[in-house]
Design a protein around this motif. Structure first.
Motif, mmCIF file in Angstrom:
data_model
loop_
_atom_site.group_PDB
_atom_site.id
_atom_site.type_symbol
_atom_site.label_atom_id
_atom_site.label_comp_id
_atom_site.label_asym_id
_atom_site.label_seq_id
_atom_site.Cartn_x
_atom_site.Cartn_y
_atom_site.Cartn_z
ATOM 1 N N ASP A 146 0.861 -1.185 0.000
ATOM 2 C CA ASP A 146 0.000 0.000 0.000
ATOM 3 C C ASP A 146 0.899 1.237 0.000
ATOM 4 O OD1 ASP A 146 -2.543 -1.212 0.063
ATOM 5 O OD2 ASP A 146 -2.293 -1.682 2.191
ATOM 6 N N MET A 199 0.984 5.270 0.029
ATOM 7 C CA MET A 199 0.166 6.451 0.303
ATOM 8 C C MET A 199 1.063 7.692 0.346
ATOM 9 S SD MET A 199 -2.939 5.291 0.666
ATOM 10 C CE MET A 199 -3.831 6.692 1.350
ATOM 11 N N ARG A 250 -8.194 10.167 1.698
ATOM 12 C CA ARG A 250 -6.861 10.159 1.081
ATOM 13 C C ARG A 250 -6.790 8.976 0.121
ATOM 14 N NH1 ARG A 250 -3.419 13.732 2.834
ATOM 15 N NH2 ARG A 250 -1.482 12.656 2.344
ATOM 16 N N ILE A 251 -6.182 9.212 -1.037
ATOM 17 C CA ILE A 251 -6.150 8.178 -2.078
ATOM 18 C C ILE A 251 -4.707 7.809 -2.386
ATOM 19 C CG2 ILE A 251 -6.741 7.690 -4.479
ATOM 20 C CD1 ILE A 251 -9.142 9.518 -4.184
ATOM 21 N N GLY A 252 -4.437 6.481 -2.426
ATOM 22 C CA GLY A 252 -3.093 6.016 -2.766
ATOM 23 C C GLY A 252 -3.185 4.830 -3.697
ATOM 24 N N ARG A 253 -2.089 4.067 -3.776
ATOM 25 C CA ARG A 253 -2.069 2.903 -4.691
ATOM 26 C C ARG A 253 -1.987 1.611 -3.892
ATOM 27 N NH1 ARG A 253 1.540 6.195 -6.542
ATOM 28 N NH2 ARG A 253 3.367 4.903 -6.206
ATOM 29 N N ARG A 254 -2.692 0.637 -4.439
ATOM 30 C CA ARG A 254 -2.622 -0.720 -3.858
ATOM 31 C C ARG A 254 -1.989 -1.602 -4.926
ATOM 32 N NH1 ARG A 254 -5.494 -4.856 -0.749
ATOM 33 N NH2 ARG A 254 -5.807 -6.702 -2.043
ATOM 34 N N VAL A 255 -0.858 -2.238 -4.585
ATOM 35 C CA VAL A 255 -0.150 -3.080 -5.561
ATOM 36 C C VAL A 255 -0.171 -4.515 -5.060
ATOM 37 C CG1 VAL A 255 2.008 -3.460 -6.804
ATOM 38 C CG2 VAL A 255 1.348 -1.141 -6.126
ATOM 39 N N GLU A 256 -0.732 -5.393 -5.865
ATOM 40 C CA GLU A 256 -0.794 -6.810 -5.500
ATOM 41 C C GLU A 256 0.306 -7.555 -6.257
ATOM 42 O OE1 GLU A 256 -4.690 -8.246 -6.434
ATOM 43 O OE2 GLU A 256 -5.679 -7.061 -4.856
ATOM 44 N N ILE A 257 1.243 -8.140 -5.513
ATOM 45 C CA ILE A 257 2.346 -8.893 -6.121
ATOM 46 C C ILE A 257 2.109 -10.375 -5.860
ATOM 47 C CG2 ILE A 257 4.844 -9.268 -6.140
ATOM 48 C CD1 ILE A 257 5.157 -6.409 -5.039
ATOM 49 N N GLU A 262 11.970 -4.512 -1.500
ATOM 50 C CA GLU A 262 12.949 -4.070 -2.500
ATOM 51 C C GLU A 262 12.218 -3.522 -3.734
ATOM 52 O OE1 GLU A 262 15.387 -7.244 -3.925
ATOM 53 O OE2 GLU A 262 16.486 -5.954 -5.328
ATOM 54 N N ILE A 263 11.179 -4.245 -4.161
ATOM 55 C CA ILE A 263 10.395 -3.792 -5.332
ATOM 56 C C ILE A 263 9.736 -2.441 -5.014
ATOM 57 C CG2 ILE A 263 8.363 -4.316 -6.738
ATOM 58 C CD1 ILE A 263 9.032 -7.321 -6.285
ATOM 59 N N LEU A 283 10.693 0.547 -7.322
ATOM 60 C CA LEU A 283 9.769 0.752 -8.453
ATOM 61 C C LEU A 283 8.444 1.400 -8.067
ATOM 62 C CD1 LEU A 283 10.059 -2.655 -10.405
ATOM 63 C CD2 LEU A 283 10.947 -0.437 -11.110
ATOM 64 N N LEU A 284 7.983 1.177 -6.844
ATOM 65 C CA LEU A 284 6.585 1.511 -6.564
ATOM 66 C C LEU A 284 6.384 2.829 -5.822
ATOM 67 C CD1 LEU A 284 5.365 -2.051 -5.488
ATOM 68 C CD2 LEU A 284 5.291 -0.997 -7.758
ATOM 69 N N ARG A 313 2.424 -6.178 3.297
ATOM 70 C CA ARG A 313 1.867 -7.270 4.114
ATOM 71 C C ARG A 313 1.505 -8.450 3.215
ATOM 72 N NH1 ARG A 313 -2.443 -3.948 3.116
ATOM 73 N NH2 ARG A 313 -4.387 -4.980 2.519
#
Lengths: 78, 78
Positions: free
Chosen positions: B7, B9, B38-45, B58-59, B63-64, B75
């Protein structure tokens, strides 16, 4: 204050070019064991009083998610 | 397959115009008990094998997330 988090993600069948761009960059970092990367939005809604999940769903339906291409999940966060 | 969620933010002190735009629209929906949005990004790996939190950090670092204006949390998600 109570925080409700709305996670908005593209539906699985929808192509995610942003996620693919990240996934394609990973080998250059030496990361080769990632199957996929998908990127969506995390929206934190701070309620002045009690966390109101129904209200958060209404906000998600009307303002945050495009039901044609996106799904969302709502949860209270401590 | 194991999923790690990152996540990302904006830092609290950074202005969030997207979040404010949503917050400003809420009274028109009859929602008046929201203190902030508040709006952010959720990245699912999705890892092919075991979830690798160090690798996900590390990613995220490389990168993110932009460390100047953003914080991130990592998490494992079932």
């Amino acid at each position: 204050m109570a925080r409700v988090v709305v996670d908005v993600m593209l539906k699985p069948e929808i192509l995610d070019p942003q996620g693919q761009a990240v996934a394609n960059a990973l080998p250059r970092l030496g990361v080769n064991d990632v199957a996929s990367v998908r990127i969506g939005r995390r929206v934190e809604i701070e309620f002045a009083g009690e966390a109101d999940l129904d209200r958060a769903k209404e906000i998600a339906d009307k303002l945050l998610a495009n039901p044609v291409i996106e799904d969302y999940a709502v949860r209270v966060e401590a």
